[in-house]
Design an enzyme around this catalytic site. Structure first.
Site, PDB file in Angstrom:
ATOM      1  N   HIS A 171       7.902 -35.127 -10.139  1.00 52.63           N
ATOM      2  CA  HIS A 171       7.354 -33.887 -10.696  1.00 52.63           C
ATOM      3  C   HIS A 171       7.897 -33.621 -12.090  1.00 52.63           C
ATOM      4  CE1 HIS A 171      11.149 -31.634 -10.053  1.00 52.63           C
ATOM      5  NE2 HIS A 171      11.239 -32.287  -8.904  1.00 52.63           N
ATOM      6  N   CYS A 187      14.357 -35.248  -5.477  1.00 51.10           N
ATOM      7  CA  CYS A 187      13.138 -35.522  -6.214  1.00 51.10           C
ATOM      8  C   CYS A 187      13.435 -36.214  -7.532  1.00 51.10           C
ATOM      9  CB  CYS A 187      12.380 -34.225  -6.482  1.00 51.10           C
ATOM     10  SG  CYS A 187      11.872 -33.383  -4.969  1.00 51.10           S
TER      11      CYS A 187
END
Length: 234
Positions: A171, A187
């Site tokens: 992301h 992440c």
């Protein structure tokens, strides 16, 4: 064949949130490069207009660029090198498009697939994040809508193992200075302009390979990554 996706310290990933750290980096002042400046310029065409990314203190090796790719993955595969803080989109003829990333803090390796893509995604903190910082994260227990303050940035790729969501995401970020550091417990974060670029290049079902921390695509002289401290969300 690569092993099934291995996640260590899985508990910290419940709920799809991503724990992050504020980066501390030595200033690296690259020469003014018009191509890089344009690459990371403002994006007023976005649903939530993006400002230009300040790149003056970023090591230029983390900027998006095409490089030689010595491994044998099929073109179209995404390969994450957590130790060196790079993500590669494999191309034809021994080439790849390389992006700088903020490394996932969890020691994991294996393969997955892009099971879902989202523009300006919703972010939901984990139960652990809420318990640790209730005043900060508690108001978002039911999720934060996409927008300029959302820790996931303008795009997100959701990684699945078969039908199962791994709760691992690729992301954007509200902290571009953290690229090239150990910043996230679940992440892989990218410059906002880079995740927009990658999002447009890879379809759902794209294969994703995450290398062990001690295995690298490229060899560099001297340290490639920097450490980080001070927990924040994102």
């Amino acid at each position: 064949m690569l092993p099934i996706l291995v996640l260590l310290a899985w508990v910290s990933l419940a709920g799809g949130g991503c724990v992050t750290m504020e980066a501390r980096r030595e200033a690296v002042v690259p020469p003014q490069n018009a191509a890089f400046t344009a690459m990371y310029g403002a994006r007023p065409d976005e649903r939530f207009p993006l400002s230009a990314t300040e790149i003056g203190s970023i090591d230029p090796r983390y900027f998006r660029q095409e490089v030689a790719y010595p491994r044998a993955e099929t073109p179209g595969t995404l390969v994450v090198d957590p130790g060196n803080k790079f993500l590669y989109l494999v191309r034809e003829n021994g080439r790849a498009l390389r992006y700088g990333v903020g490394r996932a803090g969890l020691a994991w390796s294996g393969s997955a697939r892009v099971g879902r893509k989202a523009e300006w995604p919703r972010w939901t903190p984990t139960a652990d994040m809420i318990a640790r910082e209730p005043d900060r994260n508690g108001p978002w227990r039911n999720g934060m809508a996409g927008g300029p303050s959302n820790p996931l940035g303008p795009r997100a790729l959701y990684l699945f193992e078969g039908p199962r969501d791994t709760l691992y995401r690729i992301h954007g970020t509200t902290e571009p200075q953290s690229i090239g550091t150990d910043v996230s417990s679940g992440c892989i974060r990218m410059f906002n302009q880079d995740i927009i670029d990658l999002y447009g290049r890879v379809p759902v079902e794209t294969r994703v390979v995450v290398l062990p921390a001690d295995e690298h695509v490229e060899t560099f002289e001297g340290p490639v990554a920097r450490s980080a401290s001070s927990s924040v969300r994102g």
